[in-house]
Design a protein around this motif. Structure first.
Motif, PDB file in Angstrom:
ATOM      1  N   LEU A   1     -80.134  27.269  -0.550  1.00 37.05           N
ATOM      2  CA  LEU A   1     -80.239  27.838   0.644  1.00 37.05           C
ATOM      3  C   LEU A   1     -81.576  29.548   0.443  1.00 37.05           C
ATOM      4  N   ALA A   2     -81.990  29.486  -0.625  1.00 37.05           N
ATOM      5  CA  ALA A   2     -82.322  30.871  -0.783  1.00 37.05           C
ATOM      6  C   ALA A   2     -84.311  30.440  -0.428  1.00 37.05           C
ATOM      7  N   GLN A   3     -84.557  29.080  -1.039  1.00 33.85           N
ATOM      8  CA  GLN A   3     -85.650  28.668  -1.460  1.00 33.85           C
ATOM      9  C   GLN A   3     -86.300  27.945  -0.012  1.00 33.85           C
ATOM     10  N   GLN A   4     -85.099  27.525   1.363  1.00 33.88           N
ATOM     11  CA  GLN A   4     -85.008  26.760   2.656  1.00 33.88           C
ATOM     12  C   GLN A   4     -85.677  28.021   3.231  1.00 33.88           C
ATOM     13  N   GLU A   5     -84.871  28.934   3.050  1.00 36.02           N
ATOM     14  CA  GLU A   5     -85.352  29.732   3.535  1.00 36.02           C
ATOM     15  C   GLU A   5     -86.567  30.987   3.325  1.00 36.02           C
TER      16      GLU A   5
ATOM     17  N   MET B   1     -90.618  36.131  -4.333  1.00 38.08           N
ATOM     18  CA  MET B   1     -89.714  35.759  -4.427  1.00 38.08           C
ATOM     19  C   MET B   1     -89.644  33.546  -4.728  1.00 38.08           C
ATOM     20  N   ARG B   2     -90.600  33.240  -4.619  1.00 37.38           N
ATOM     21  CA  ARG B   2     -90.580  32.023  -4.848  1.00 37.38           C
ATOM     22  C   ARG B   2     -90.644  32.044  -6.376  1.00 37.38           C
ATOM     23  N   GLN B   3     -91.345  32.688  -7.145  1.00 37.62           N
ATOM     24  CA  GLN B   3     -91.988  32.568  -7.935  1.00 37.62           C
ATOM     25  C   GLN B   3     -90.617  32.934  -8.973  1.00 37.62           C
ATOM     26  N   LEU B   4     -89.723  33.810  -8.394  1.00 34.60           N
ATOM     27  CA  LEU B   4     -88.702  34.316  -8.905  1.00 34.60           C
ATOM     28  C   LEU B   4     -87.607  33.555  -9.168  1.00 34.60           C
TER      29      LEU B   4
END
Length: 84
Positions: free
Chosen positions: A41-45, A78-81
């Motif tokens: 879900l975080a990736q989608q956001e 954030m994506r890298q983390l």
């Protein structure tokens, strides 16, 4: 006048999408049972935020574009983390 309103609405949508992506990544805890689902879900956001920001760039003022670029930079972090 409608163009100015559209500019503001597009920018506000980008801000909101960024905040939602932030919340999704902040709420991730590796120990949680539903971590995999929350991670997805975080990736989608994050992906959705990038799309909304990209659209906002079209009508943004120069000042707004600076802020949008800052959002993109933070989203990339954030994506890298999430990938690490």
């Amino acid at each position: 006048m409608p163009f100015d309103k559209n500019k503001q609405q597009a920018f506000q949508a980008a801000q909101q999408a960024f905040v939602e992506a932030q919340h999704a990544t902040e709420d991730l805890h590796y120990e949680d049972v539903d971590y995999g689902h929350e991670h997805k879900l975080a990736q989608q956001e994050i992906n959705e935020a990038f799309q909304v920001i990209e659209k906002a760039h079209i009508t943004a003022t120069e000042h707004q574009k600076e802020q949008l670029r800052a959002y993109e930079k933070e989203l990339e972090r954030m994506r890298q983390l999430l990938q690490d």
